[in-house]
Scaffold this motif. Structure first.
Motif, PDB file in Angstrom:
ATOM      1  N   LEU A   1    -117.712 -39.257 -94.822  1.00  0.00           N
ATOM      2  CA  LEU A   1    -118.162 -38.036 -95.488  1.00  0.00           C
ATOM      3  C   LEU A   1    -119.524 -37.665 -94.924  1.00  0.00           C
ATOM      4  CD1 LEU A   1    -117.309 -39.208 -99.110  1.00  0.00           C
ATOM      5  CD2 LEU A   1    -115.874 -37.853 -97.585  1.00  0.00           C
ATOM      6  N   ASP A   2    -119.577 -36.540 -94.211  1.00  0.00           N
ATOM      7  CA  ASP A   2    -120.829 -36.148 -93.578  1.00  0.00           C
ATOM      8  C   ASP A   2    -121.560 -35.146 -94.466  1.00  0.00           C
ATOM      9  OD1 ASP A   2    -122.865 -35.932 -91.828  1.00  0.00           O
ATOM     10  OD2 ASP A   2    -121.694 -35.118 -90.166  1.00  0.00           O
ATOM     11  N   GLU A   3    -122.596 -35.607 -95.085  1.00  0.00           N
ATOM     12  CA  GLU A   3    -123.413 -34.795 -96.001  1.00  0.00           C
ATOM     13  C   GLU A   3    -122.573 -34.011 -97.008  1.00  0.00           C
ATOM     14  OE1 GLU A   3    -126.743 -32.641 -94.518  1.00  0.00           O
ATOM     15  OE2 GLU A   3    -127.082 -34.167 -92.986  1.00  0.00           O
ATOM     16  N   PRO A   4    -121.777 -34.723 -97.778  1.00  0.00           N
ATOM     17  CA  PRO A   4    -120.903 -34.013 -98.718  1.00  0.00           C
ATOM     18  C   PRO A   4    -121.679 -33.372 -99.857  1.00  0.00           C
ATOM     19  CG  PRO A   4    -120.786 -36.369 -99.099  1.00  0.00           C
ATOM     20  CD  PRO A   4    -121.626 -36.184 -97.865  1.00  0.00           C
TER      21      PRO A   4
ATOM     22  N   SER B   1    -116.194 -33.077 -92.617  1.00  0.00           N
ATOM     23  CA  SER B   1    -117.312 -32.753 -91.738  1.00  0.00           C
ATOM     24  C   SER B   1    -118.440 -32.093 -92.518  1.00  0.00           C
ATOM     25  CB  SER B   1    -116.849 -31.840 -90.612  1.00  0.00           C
ATOM     26  OG  SER B   1    -116.449 -30.609 -91.152  1.00  0.00           O
ATOM     27  N   GLN B   2    -119.570 -32.049 -91.852  1.00  0.00           N
ATOM     28  CA  GLN B   2    -120.753 -31.457 -92.465  1.00  0.00           C
ATOM     29  C   GLN B   2    -120.526 -29.971 -92.718  1.00  0.00           C
ATOM     30  OE1 GLN B   2    -124.222 -32.467 -90.261  1.00  0.00           O
ATOM     31  NE2 GLN B   2    -125.598 -31.288 -91.543  1.00  0.00           N
ATOM     32  N   LYS B   3    -119.798 -29.354 -91.783  1.00  0.00           N
ATOM     33  CA  LYS B   3    -119.418 -27.956 -91.988  1.00  0.00           C
ATOM     34  C   LYS B   3    -118.349 -27.905 -93.061  1.00  0.00           C
ATOM     35  CE  LYS B   3    -119.850 -25.927 -87.374  1.00  0.00           C
ATOM     36  NZ  LYS B   3    -118.998 -25.520 -86.271  1.00  0.00           N
TER      37      LYS B   3
ATOM     38  N   LYS C   1    -127.030 -38.933 -87.414  1.00  0.00           N
ATOM     39  CA  LYS C   1    -125.979 -39.378 -88.348  1.00  0.00           C
ATOM     40  C   LYS C   1    -124.625 -38.757 -88.017  1.00  0.00           C
ATOM     41  CE  LYS C   1    -128.156 -37.509 -91.829  1.00  0.00           C
ATOM     42  NZ  LYS C   1    -129.316 -36.836 -91.234  1.00  0.00           N
ATOM     43  N   SER C   2    -124.624 -37.436 -87.895  1.00  0.00           N
ATOM     44  CA  SER C   2    -123.353 -36.759 -87.626  1.00  0.00           C
ATOM     45  C   SER C   2    -122.768 -37.207 -86.300  1.00  0.00           C
ATOM     46  CB  SER C   2    -123.547 -35.243 -87.584  1.00  0.00           C
ATOM     47  OG  SER C   2    -123.955 -34.787 -88.838  1.00  0.00           O
ATOM     48  N   THR C   3    -123.627 -37.346 -85.309  1.00  0.00           N
ATOM     49  CA  THR C   3    -123.150 -37.757 -83.994  1.00  0.00           C
ATOM     50  C   THR C   3    -122.517 -39.147 -84.072  1.00  0.00           C
ATOM     51  OG1 THR C   3    -124.969 -36.475 -83.062  1.00  0.00           O
ATOM     52  CG2 THR C   3    -123.828 -37.976 -81.580  1.00  0.00           C
TER      53      THR C   3
HETATM   54 MG   LIG Z   1    -125.483 -34.080 -89.541  1.00  0.00          MG
END
Ligand SMILES: [Mg+2]
Ligand SMILES: Nc1ncnc2c1ncn2[C@@H]1O[C@H](COP(=O)(O)OP(=O)(O)OP(=O)(O)O)[C@@H](O)[C@H]1O
Lengths: 312, 376
Positions: A159-162, A83-85, A43-45
């Motif tokens: 939104l990556d894993e917000p 980002s996820q971070k 997903k993130s990629t």
């Molecule tokens: Mg991810």
């Protein structure tokens, strides 16, 4: 309706490892789309490739009408990314973070003042302007991060894993915020582990091992999979029932939900077959009904290894 | 462009302001090092045991001896009975050095001619030997402009017959105060840390935390990010230099003899190169530890060991001497020492300035090419 995103045969390899495997999909403008997948699904990629943060190994992506590979700067003008971070400066205050991101996005002073009060409002941060970000509870930080990602009013928001790591109440608040952005016309792409969040999305893309396994609206997907051989056994002894049916080779999956046991019975005449085993083992007090699959059932089914070996 | 740089600068400044630890380190480390090197770790080798072979035996020769032993640097270690005994004196460790005053010393001095006295040294520790040479030169120069020393060092079992070693006089440090010699080195050392290690870590930290990825989504360019960040470290480095110079003036009476403007210019040219090294390091490291390691290996260590800060370049092995030509620290230190102690002007230190200018052009170019190709 035109497309906010079009990806065709998008692929990303890390060495010999294929993180994203020739995926193609389109996202209509103004939709809220959820990418769902387990850890490492890609997903993130995928999101990073769409944002131009990672170069695809092959394939192409059109985002906001621009080819990401050819006009990354045009794409960036039109997108917001969280980002996820955790992407805020924990050693700056709420206000300083907003000022900083407003600055790098080139907002004028008037715009910044306007957006500042907007973020304070929607992220419920009024009165906390001068708190260090690190002292905020996670839920507020996440909403502030979202606020900072959309200061420049992007058309598309990634939104990556917000909502990872926050409790369901806060999660719902976050989704209200997403709803608000969507209401203002933005296209929103959200990744998540939580299947219950899928219900908030207009479209769902399920990913598994770098591939898209299911793509559609929640109702569409449920309809598409309505004839799965999924049955619900209502019983006073769910654990016993579970232990019995689980042993059968033609029960490819079983799970307990309260007083119910859900089973995949991949056999002809499943109802009588299940009745047979239960009765043989002295269980009489049960009721079998054909169940319509939940998104979770479908996800579990689609991400199970296709070897026929039950995955318990 | 300017506004974006300012945004980054302001943010960096605010973060630093809250980072008490780094801030304390930036202010305390230079001061502490100065005190440490100035007082405790005194590089001076004091009370060198010096024996004398006085072949002149005149009022003048005794006066010369008197000059040596009235300083705290030399202690009288006895008279050497004859030339043949010199070797044994040093071999038995009765003296570290032997001063030989020639037979015709008094006559030549009275005639106003240039006179060579001979100094024989135990060369086992070349660093000590170099320091002793510096003292001898200092004493001689303070005494008379016409006096010079010819040195012979003893490396193996005896003095090599052809081993005459002419050294430049330490005329830029006439009072033989090693604090003065150290201050420029210390400035170079501190600037290296501030301008290479801190910016490298500051960029890599943002990589680790993911904030850099976030900024790179915005229309702000990598160049603007770099300029915003380096401006802060540039200002800090200058402030540290001023701090070291002021403290060493107060504590050790070190003054800048040359042009302050030239000094500032040299520092600025040097910083352009070193800040770019820091940025370059940040482009190929991805963890703070790694960045720190690489930055230290590339900056602190060679500066400390190879740029003449502690060990004189002239007494290094040839391969090492060649390596020093690749280090900006070498030129910077030489230029700084010349400006601060000798009062040299631009033309005197041109040879040091132009390599620094080359560094200041080449390294930023490499860094920006890498940045535009690969990003951070
Ligand atoms: Mg991810
Ligand atoms: N830079 C990289 N180098 C090597 N492998 C990578 C890199 N980035 C991701 N991967 C691998 O690619 C796969 C997909 O990663 P990705 O981060 O896209 O997954 P994800 O669906 O976002 O998972 P998560 O839910 O954990 O965030 C993972 O197996 C991951 O280990």
């Amino acid at each position: 309706m035109s497309h906010a995103i079009e990806a065709s045969l998008l692929t990303k390899n890390f060495g010999s490892f294929i993180a994203v495997d020739s995926i193609s999909f389109a996202v209509e403008e103004g939709k809220v789309v959820g990418f769902i997948g387990a850890n490492g699904a890609g997903k993130s990629t995928t999101i990073k490739m769409l944002c131009g943060l990672t170069k695809p190994t092959s394939g192409e992506a059109i985002v906001a009408g621009f080819d990401v590979a050819k006009h990354p700067e045009k794409v960036r003008e039109n997108i917001g990314y969280m980002s996820q971070k955790f992407s805020l400066y924990s050693d700056l205050t709420v206000k300083e973070n907003i000022e900083f991101y407003g600055g790098v996005y080139g907002l004028s002073n008037i715009e910044l003042r306007d957006r500042f009060s907007w973020v304070m409002e929607v992220a419920d941060l009024k009165g906390r302007e001068n708190l260090l970000t690190r002292d905020l509870p996670l839920g507020w930080r996440q909403r502030l991060a979202l606020g900072c990602a959309v200061l420049h009013r992007p058309k598309i928001v990634f939104l990556d894993e917000p909502t990872s790591g926050v409790d369901p109440v806060i999660r719902n608040k976050f989704w209200q915020l997403i709803g608000q952005l969507s209401g203002e016309g933005a296209t929103i792409i959200v990744t998540t582990h939580h299947l219950e969040e899928a219900e908030f999305c207009e479209n769902i893309i399920m990913m598994h091992l770098g591939k898209i396994v299911v793509n559609g609206s929640p109702e569409g997907i449920r309809r598409q999979f309505s004839n799965l051989p999924l049955f619900e056994i209502e019983t006073a002894q769910p654990l016993n029932v579970f232990n019995l049916v689980e042993l059968e080779p033609w029960i490819t999956d079983a799970a307990i939900y309260g007083n119910n046991v859900h089973v995949y019975a991949e056999i002809e005449a499943p109802v009588s077959a299940i009745e047979g085993i239960l009765k043989k083992n002295g269980i009489v007090d049960f009721q079998i009904t054909k169940a319509s699959p939940t998104l979770e059932d479908i996800f579990v089914k689609e991400t199970r290894p296709k070897t026929g070996v039950p995955n318990v | 462009m300017f506004e974006n740089i300012l945004t980054i600068y302001l943010k960096e400044f605010r973060q630093l302001k809250r980072d008490r630890l780094s801030l304390a380190a930036i202010i305390l480390v230079p001061t502490l090092m100065l005190l440490l090197y100035g007082y405790a770790l005194n590089f001076d080798v004091k009370h060198v045991r010096l024996a004398v072979l006085d072949e002149s035996m005149t009022k003048e020769s005794r006066e010369l001896q008197q000059k040596f032993f009235s300083t705290e640097y030399f202690d009288f270690a006895g008279f050497v009975p004859g030339e043949s005994a010199i070797d044994k004196f040093i071999q038995d460790n009765k003296a570290k050095a032997v001063l030989v005053i020639p037979r015709d010393y008094a006559r030549e001095v009275l005639l106003g001619k240039r006179v060579d006295v001979q100094v024989l040294l135990d060369g086992a520790n070349s660093n000590t030997a170099t320091i002793i040479m510096g003292y001898v030169d200092g004493v001689l120069q303070n005494y008379s402009a016409n006096l010079t020393a010819r040195y012979m060092t003893r490396k193996g079992f005896s003095f090599a017959s052809g081993g005459i070693d002419y050294r430049p006089r330490v005329y830029y440090n006439p009072e033989l105060k090693s604090a003065k010699f150290l201050v420029p080195g210390l400035i170079g050392f501190i600037l290296m840390i501030l301008s290479i290690v801190t910016p490298a870590i500051s960029v890599v930290r943002e990589k680790e935390r993911g904030t850099l990825e976030h900024i790179s989504m915005a229309p702000t360019t990598p160049l603007e990010i770099i300029l915003g960040k380096t401006t802060l470290y540039f200002v800090l480095s200058l402030a540290a230099a001023v701090l070291v110079i002021s403290v060493s003036f107060v504590l050790f009476d070190v003054t800048v003899r040359g042009s302050v403007l030239l000094l500032a210019l040299t520092i600025v040219i040097f910083l352009i190169g070193t800040l770019s090294i820091g940025i370059l390091i940040s482009t190929f490291t991805s963890s703070q530890q790694m960045a720190f390691l690489v930055a230290s290996l590339l900056s602190i260590l060679p500066t400390f060991i190879l740029s003449g800060f502690v060990f004189p370049i002239s007494s290094m092995a040839l391969p090492l001497q060649i390596v020093t030509y690749l280090l900006p620290g070498r030129y910077f230190l030489a230029a700084l020492r010349a400006i601060m102690m000798k009062g040299s002007g631009f033309t005197d230190i041109y040879d040091q300035i132009y390599p620094l200018v080359i560094f200041a052009l080449v390294i930023p170019s490499i860094a920006s090419i890498r940045l535009s190709r690969k990003g951070f």
